[in-house]
Scaffold this motif. Structure first.
Motif, PDB file in Angstrom:
ATOM      1  N   ASP A  56     103.159 127.357  40.982  1.00  0.00           N
ATOM      2  CA  ASP A  56     102.861 128.517  40.912  1.00  0.00           C
ATOM      3  C   ASP A  56     104.776 127.762  41.219  1.00  0.00           C
ATOM      4  O   ASP A  56     105.170 127.326  40.785  1.00  0.00           O
ATOM      5  N   VAL A  57     105.946 129.105  41.258  1.00  0.00           N
ATOM      6  CA  VAL A  57     106.791 129.271  40.995  1.00  0.00           C
ATOM      7  C   VAL A  57     107.645 128.127  42.070  1.00  0.00           C
ATOM      8  O   VAL A  57     108.919 127.771  41.688  1.00  0.00           O
ATOM      9  N   ASN A  58     107.452 127.372  43.167  1.00  0.00           N
ATOM     10  CA  ASN A  58     107.499 126.747  44.040  1.00  0.00           C
ATOM     11  C   ASN A  58     106.960 125.865  44.219  1.00  0.00           C
ATOM     12  O   ASN A  58     107.175 125.069  45.214  1.00  0.00           O
ATOM     13  N   GLY A  59     106.328 125.299  43.154  1.00  0.00           N
ATOM     14  CA  GLY A  59     105.685 123.626  42.481  1.00  0.00           C
ATOM     15  C   GLY A  59     104.385 123.764  43.399  1.00  0.00           C
ATOM     16  O   GLY A  59     103.633 123.043  43.160  1.00  0.00           O
ATOM     17  N   GLN A  60     104.016 124.591  43.939  1.00  0.00           N
ATOM     18  CA  GLN A  60     103.097 124.825  45.286  1.00  0.00           C
ATOM     19  C   GLN A  60     101.671 124.821  44.091  1.00  0.00           C
ATOM     20  O   GLN A  60     101.412 125.833  42.922  1.00  0.00           O
ATOM     21  N   ASP A  61     101.114 124.642  43.874  1.00  0.00           N
ATOM     22  CA  ASP A  61      99.455 124.431  43.039  1.00  0.00           C
ATOM     23  C   ASP A  61      97.991 124.877  44.044  1.00  0.00           C
ATOM     24  O   ASP A  61      97.735 124.523  44.745  1.00  0.00           O
ATOM     25  N   SER A  62      97.487 125.543  42.504  1.00  0.00           N
ATOM     26  CA  SER A  62      95.772 125.852  43.276  1.00  0.00           C
ATOM     27  C   SER A  62      94.933 125.837  42.076  1.00  0.00           C
ATOM     28  O   SER A  62      95.146 125.269  41.125  1.00  0.00           O
ATOM     29  N   VAL A  63      94.267 124.515  42.891  1.00  0.00           N
ATOM     30  CA  VAL A  63      93.148 124.075  41.756  1.00  0.00           C
ATOM     31  C   VAL A  63      92.038 125.599  40.938  1.00  0.00           C
ATOM     32  O   VAL A  63      91.761 126.468  41.554  1.00  0.00           O
ATOM     33  N   ILE A  64      92.151 125.514  39.678  1.00  0.00           N
ATOM     34  CA  ILE A  64      91.374 125.978  38.746  1.00  0.00           C
ATOM     35  C   ILE A  64      90.086 125.568  38.370  1.00  0.00           C
ATOM     36  O   ILE A  64      89.437 126.147  37.876  1.00  0.00           O
ATOM     37  N   SER A  65      89.641 124.086  38.513  1.00  0.00           N
ATOM     38  CA  SER A  65      88.629 123.627  37.927  1.00  0.00           C
ATOM     39  C   SER A  65      89.052 122.380  38.196  1.00  0.00           C
ATOM     40  O   SER A  65      90.063 121.750  38.468  1.00  0.00           O
ATOM     41  N   GLU A  66      87.346 122.086  38.286  1.00  0.00           N
ATOM     42  CA  GLU A  66      87.000 120.860  37.867  1.00  0.00           C
ATOM     43  C   GLU A  66      86.112 119.720  37.107  1.00  0.00           C
ATOM     44  O   GLU A  66      85.128 118.991  37.401  1.00  0.00           O
ATOM     45  N   ALA A  67      85.755 120.808  36.028  1.00  0.00           N
ATOM     46  CA  ALA A  67      85.556 120.881  34.990  1.00  0.00           C
ATOM     47  C   ALA A  67      86.088 119.071  34.299  1.00  0.00           C
ATOM     48  O   ALA A  67      87.082 119.447  34.263  1.00  0.00           O
ATOM     49  N   ASN A  85      95.258 116.708  37.164  1.00  0.00           N
ATOM     50  CA  ASN A  85      95.215 114.720  38.177  1.00  0.00           C
ATOM     51  C   ASN A  85      93.495 114.219  37.724  1.00  0.00           C
ATOM     52  O   ASN A  85      92.435 114.870  37.369  1.00  0.00           O
ATOM     53  N   ILE A  86      93.364 113.222  37.221  1.00  0.00           N
ATOM     54  CA  ILE A  86      92.555 112.239  36.510  1.00  0.00           C
ATOM     55  C   ILE A  86      92.231 111.394  37.928  1.00  0.00           C
ATOM     56  O   ILE A  86      93.236 110.573  37.692  1.00  0.00           O
ATOM     57  N   ILE A  87      90.816 111.190  38.412  1.00  0.00           N
ATOM     58  CA  ILE A  87      90.935 110.517  39.212  1.00  0.00           C
ATOM     59  C   ILE A  87      90.029 109.135  38.864  1.00  0.00           C
ATOM     60  O   ILE A  87      88.488 109.479  38.315  1.00  0.00           O
ATOM     61  N   ASP A  88      90.192 108.079  38.781  1.00  0.00           N
ATOM     62  CA  ASP A  88      89.333 107.309  38.395  1.00  0.00           C
ATOM     63  C   ASP A  88      89.702 105.463  39.598  1.00  0.00           C
ATOM     64  O   ASP A  88      90.769 105.640  40.397  1.00  0.00           O
ATOM     65  N   ALA A  89      88.546 104.956  39.740  1.00  0.00           N
ATOM     66  CA  ALA A  89      89.068 104.245  40.736  1.00  0.00           C
ATOM     67  C   ALA A  89      89.813 102.399  40.163  1.00  0.00           C
ATOM     68  O   ALA A  89      90.520 102.070  41.279  1.00  0.00           O
ATOM     69  N   GLU A  90      90.227 102.878  39.011  1.00  0.00           N
ATOM     70  CA  GLU A  90      91.061 101.812  38.529  1.00  0.00           C
ATOM     71  C   GLU A  90      92.389 102.281  37.953  1.00  0.00           C
ATOM     72  O   GLU A  90      93.724 101.428  38.498  1.00  0.00           O
ATOM     73  N   ASN A  91      92.530 103.685  37.245  1.00  0.00           N
ATOM     74  CA  ASN A  91      93.708 104.563  37.027  1.00  0.00           C
ATOM     75  C   ASN A  91      93.646 105.285  37.534  1.00  0.00           C
ATOM     76  O   ASN A  91      93.267 106.371  35.864  1.00  0.00           O
ATOM     77  N   SER A  92      94.405 106.311  38.279  1.00  0.00           N
ATOM     78  CA  SER A  92      94.223 107.650  38.709  1.00  0.00           C
ATOM     79  C   SER A  92      95.095 108.393  37.836  1.00  0.00           C
ATOM     80  O   SER A  92      96.189 107.528  37.843  1.00  0.00           O
ATOM     81  N   VAL A  93      95.473 109.470  37.151  1.00  0.00           N
ATOM     82  CA  VAL A  93      96.600 110.035  37.027  1.00  0.00           C
ATOM     83  C   VAL A  93      96.880 111.187  37.395  1.00  0.00           C
ATOM     84  O   VAL A  93      96.590 111.884  37.750  1.00  0.00           O
TER      85      VAL A  93
END
Length: 407
Positions: A56-67, A85-93
């Motif tokens: 949002d305009v304040n930089g707060q985020d809301s999850v819209i998908s985990e697909a 966000n990509i959650i990986d055991a070796e390299n998160s992004v």
């Protein structure tokens, strides 16, 4: 030799670093531009679990998908800030990007622009609305159906008995707007002006319900070959509703001998035979009021197969002698189920979508809509129950303002 060794060490160092920090393209740009009500299909190249968020305009985020993939479509112009966000055991992004949505250059139509499929089940209005002519093919009949219900046209198309369907779309993606109905579909339902049963509900008459299916063009090829989802209406979870129902209709022989019903307008009570996957069988009867062939003449097949959800029959012989049938409405969620003046009851929410197992699905929008007759029912001299529809409208597209020139 002294110069060669440092060079080897440098190559070794670079190679080692490349193993620690793989140089793989994420596949998601920093900025995108798109017209409103058009899709962007986002597919990250990195492995790992994905989480998409809207900021949002304040930089707060809301999850819209985990697909894994995310399909973005917006109703209104503006700048949309997103995070992946990509959650990986070796390299998160964590990757921030922006989508700029602008007003379309050519104004979208509120109405149907394309009919993709028209395959009615046998019925008393088949081959007449739309009218079959000698030499017509499936393609020409689809075109006739399109002429009937596209734009502001209000010419009825009949889907015949249970399972008969039509598939159509708009010139844009119909957006799933939270908390609002997204599109409406007109039929020819009406409430009875009179009823022999004074205790009967008022919401009954000629109501021939059709189930609505929706699909999102995930492969972006412009044809309805992606997964379909049912819009779960008021009857979806009822115990009498049957899912995974299948029916087969058999084309009558050209020399079939009619079996009329005495003292009745039914000219052939065993006209079109059907069987289903629950051990049931029966017939679509022919009446003296509709003498044309009931089996689609443009289809060179001996059988027609349909499958889907079937809801409980809604017709009651209120006269007790077969002279006055009343088809009662279902509360909500079906085409040709309430008169057109009840806009909220002929409107549909993409948020009702469920998958084949009945699980709720969140679709950002839909590109294809299918309607099929939802009951397998004979009403005496009135014939089979067959859903009819005229046109559909995207409720999020406004009619262009009519400018009246000054005299």
């Amino acid at each position: 030799m002294k110069q060669f060794i440092p060079a080897l060490l440098l190559l070794f160092f670079l190679f080692s670093c490349s193993q620690d920090i793989p140089m793989v393209n994420l596949g998601i740009d920093d900025i995108y531009s798109v017209e409103r009500m058009k899709k962007i299909i986002l597919h990250p190249e990195f492995p790992g679990k994905c989480k998409w968020s809207m900021l949002d305009v304040n930089g707060q985020d809301s999850v819209i998908s985990e697909a894994r993939d995310y399909i973005f479509v917006a109703e209104k112009p503006g700048k949309y800030s997103l995070k992946l966000n990509i959650i990986d055991a070796e390299n998160s992004v964590e990757h921030f990007f922006q989508i700029v949505v602008w007003e379309e250059q050519v104004v979208y139509s509120r109405y149907i622009t394309k009919v993709f499929e028209y395959r009615p089940a046998p019925g008393q209005f088949v081959n007449t609305i739309p009218q079959y002519e000698t030499g017509d093919t499936e393609e020409t009949m689809i075109n006739k159906a399109q002429e009937s219900i596209s734009g502001k046209n209000d010419v009825m198309v009949s889907l015949g008995g249970y399972g008969g369907y039509i598939t159509f779309g708009f010139d844009h993606t119909v957006v799933n707007v939270a908390g609002k109905k997204d599109f409406k579909i007109k039929g020819n339902a009406f409430y009875a002006a009179a009823n022999p049963n004074p205790e009967a509900p008022e919401e009954g008459g000629s109501c021939e319900p059709g189930i609505v299916m929706v699909s999102l063009d995930r492969n972006n090829n412009g044809i309805p070959d992606d997964e379909w989802y049912e819009l779960a209406g008021s009857e979806y979870h009822k115990p009498e509703t049957v899912h995974n129902y299948e029916i087969t209709y058999y084309k009558p022989a050209s020399d079939k001998k009619p079996t009329p019903k005495p003292n009745s307008p039914i000219s052939d009570s065993t006209y079109v035979r059907w069987t289903d996957n629950r051990g049931g069988e029966g017939y679509i009867a022919r009446t003296v009021y509709h003498r044309q062939d009931y089996f689609p003449k443009w289809l060179n097949v001996g059988e027609l197969n349909f499958e889907g959800t079937i809801i409980a029959n809604n017709a009651v012989d209120e006269s007790g002698n077969g002279s006055y049938y009343v088809q009662y409405t279902y509360p909500w969620g079906y085409v040709d189920n309430h008169p057109n003046e009840y806009e909220d009851k002929i409107s549909f929410d993409i948020g009702w979508a469920v998958d084949k197992d009945g699980n709720a699905m969140h679709l950002p929008g839909v590109d294809f809509i299918r309607v099929y007759t939802a009951v397998n029912q004979q009403c005496g001299w009135l014939g089979e129950t067959s859903t009819e529809l005229a046109r559909a409208e995207d409720l999020h597209i406004q009619e262009p303002a009519v400018i009246i020139p000054n005299p």
